[in-house]
Design an enzyme around this catalytic site. Structure first.
Site, PDB file in Angstrom:
ATOM      1  N   GLU A  31     -10.449   2.005  10.340  1.00 42.77           N
ATOM      2  CA  GLU A  31      -9.023   2.686  10.561  1.00 42.77           C
ATOM      3  C   GLU A  31      -9.170   4.002  11.581  1.00 42.77           C
ATOM      4  O   GLU A  31      -9.602   4.993  11.148  1.00 42.77           O
ATOM      5  CB  GLU A  31      -8.216   3.241   9.439  1.00 42.77           C
ATOM      6  CG  GLU A  31      -7.212   4.032   9.297  1.00 42.77           C
ATOM      7  CD  GLU A  31      -6.788   4.894   7.993  1.00 42.77           C
ATOM      8  OE1 GLU A  31      -6.354   6.041   8.188  1.00 42.77           O
ATOM      9  OE2 GLU A  31      -7.122   4.200   6.953  1.00 42.77           O
ATOM     10  N   LYS A  52      -1.176   3.918  -0.503  1.00 41.81           N
ATOM     11  CA  LYS A  52      -2.226   4.824  -0.318  1.00 41.81           C
ATOM     12  C   LYS A  52      -2.035   6.400  -1.190  1.00 41.81           C
ATOM     13  O   LYS A  52      -0.992   6.983  -1.104  1.00 41.81           O
ATOM     14  CB  LYS A  52      -2.356   5.422   1.181  1.00 41.81           C
ATOM     15  CG  LYS A  52      -3.234   6.549   1.576  1.00 41.81           C
ATOM     16  CD  LYS A  52      -3.348   6.686   2.878  1.00 41.81           C
ATOM     17  CE  LYS A  52      -3.864   8.032   3.316  1.00 41.81           C
ATOM     18  NZ  LYS A  52      -4.029   8.275   4.581  1.00 41.81           N
TER      19      LYS A  52
END
Length: 214
Positions: free
Chosen positions: A43, A133
C-alpha cells in the site's frame, strides 16, 4: 486481477504493508525489502512524493510476482481515480468518504475506508465498502475487533496503525480480516537498514500464517 481475486488473496495473505517514504528511491527500496520478506500487498501512501509513479513502477515490476499494489491515504474521489488509473488494485483511506467509495465501486476496485465508531462502520457497509479499516488501531487495541464483530458479525475489519509483531496474533484472534502495518514494519528504513525491514516482514508473515492457519 479482478476485485474478487484481490479480496480472496487479501484474506489469504492477511497482511497489507503500508509504505511511507521521503522520496521515490526510498519508497522503491522499502517496497523491495518488504517483498523479499514475503508480504504480497503493498500500500503506497499518497503522502509519498511521486506516489502515483511509484504505484505504476511497482505494478510493472511485480506484475508476474504475485504482488498486489494499492494506494493508501486516499482522502477523496479525485485521488482515488488517479490511483486507479495508475493501476492501484485497492484503495485505502483514513476517513469515510462516500464519493471515494462510489468511484471505487464504479470501477470495481477494492475500497477500504477508515472508521472509528460503530456508526461509521455501518455507514461504510451501507455505502458498499469491501473491508473496513479501523484507524488508528493503536487508539483502541485488538479488543475493538471483537467488540465490533459482536453487533456487526458480517463486517470485515482491518486494523491499521499500532499493529506490531507483538500484537498481530491477538488482532487475528479477535477476528481481523487482515492487518495493515506501517511504521512497525518499516522502521529500519529510517536508518537505511533495509535488511531489518525484510526480517521484520518475515516475522509478520510467520505470525500471521500461524494465526490464520494454525
Amino acid at each position: 486481477m479482478d476485485k474478487l481475486d484481490v479480496l480472496v488473496k487479501m484474506r489469504e495473505e492477511g497482511l497489507v504493508a503500508v509504505i511511507r517514504a521521503d522520496n521515490r528511491d526510498q519508497g522503491l527500496k522499502v517496497s523491495e525489502a518488504i517483498f523479499k520478506g514475503g508480504i504480497k500487498f503493498l500500500e503506497v501512501t499518497m503522502t509519498v512524493p511521486g506516489a502515483l509513479d511509484i504505484i505504476k513502477e511497482l505494478s510493472n515490476c511485480y506484475m508476474d510476482k504475485d504482488v498486489v499494489v494499492g494506494a493508501g491515504t486516499v482522502l477523496d474521489a479525485e485521488t482515488a481515480r488517479l490511483a486507479i488509473l495508475a493501476r492501484a488494485k485497492f484503495i485505502v483511506s483514513p476517513n469515510l468518504s462516500e464519493k471515494t467509495i462510489q468511484v471505487c465501486n464504479r470501477y470495481r476496485v477494492v475500497v477500504i475506508p477508515g472508521v472509528m465508531s460503530p456508526t461509521e462502520a455501518v455507514k461504510a457497509m451501507e455505502l458498499g465498502a469491501d473491508v473496513i479499516k479501523i484507524f488508528p488501531g493503536g487508539a483502541f487495541g485488538p479488543n475493538i475487533i471483537k467488540d465490533l464483530k459482536g453487533p456487526l458479525p458480517q463486517g470485515h475489519f482491518m486494523p491499521s496503525g499500532g499493529v506490531t509483531t507483538e500484537n498481530a496474533a491477538e488482532w487475528l484472534k479477535n477476528g481481523a480480516f487482515a492487518l495493515g502495518t506501517g511504521s512497525s514494519l518499516t522502521k529500519g528504513a529510517k536508518m537505511g537498514d533495509y535488511e531489518l525491514v525484510t526480517r521484520t516482514a518475515k516475522q509478520f508473515v510467520s505470525i500471521v500464517k500461524e494465526g490464520m492457519h494454525g
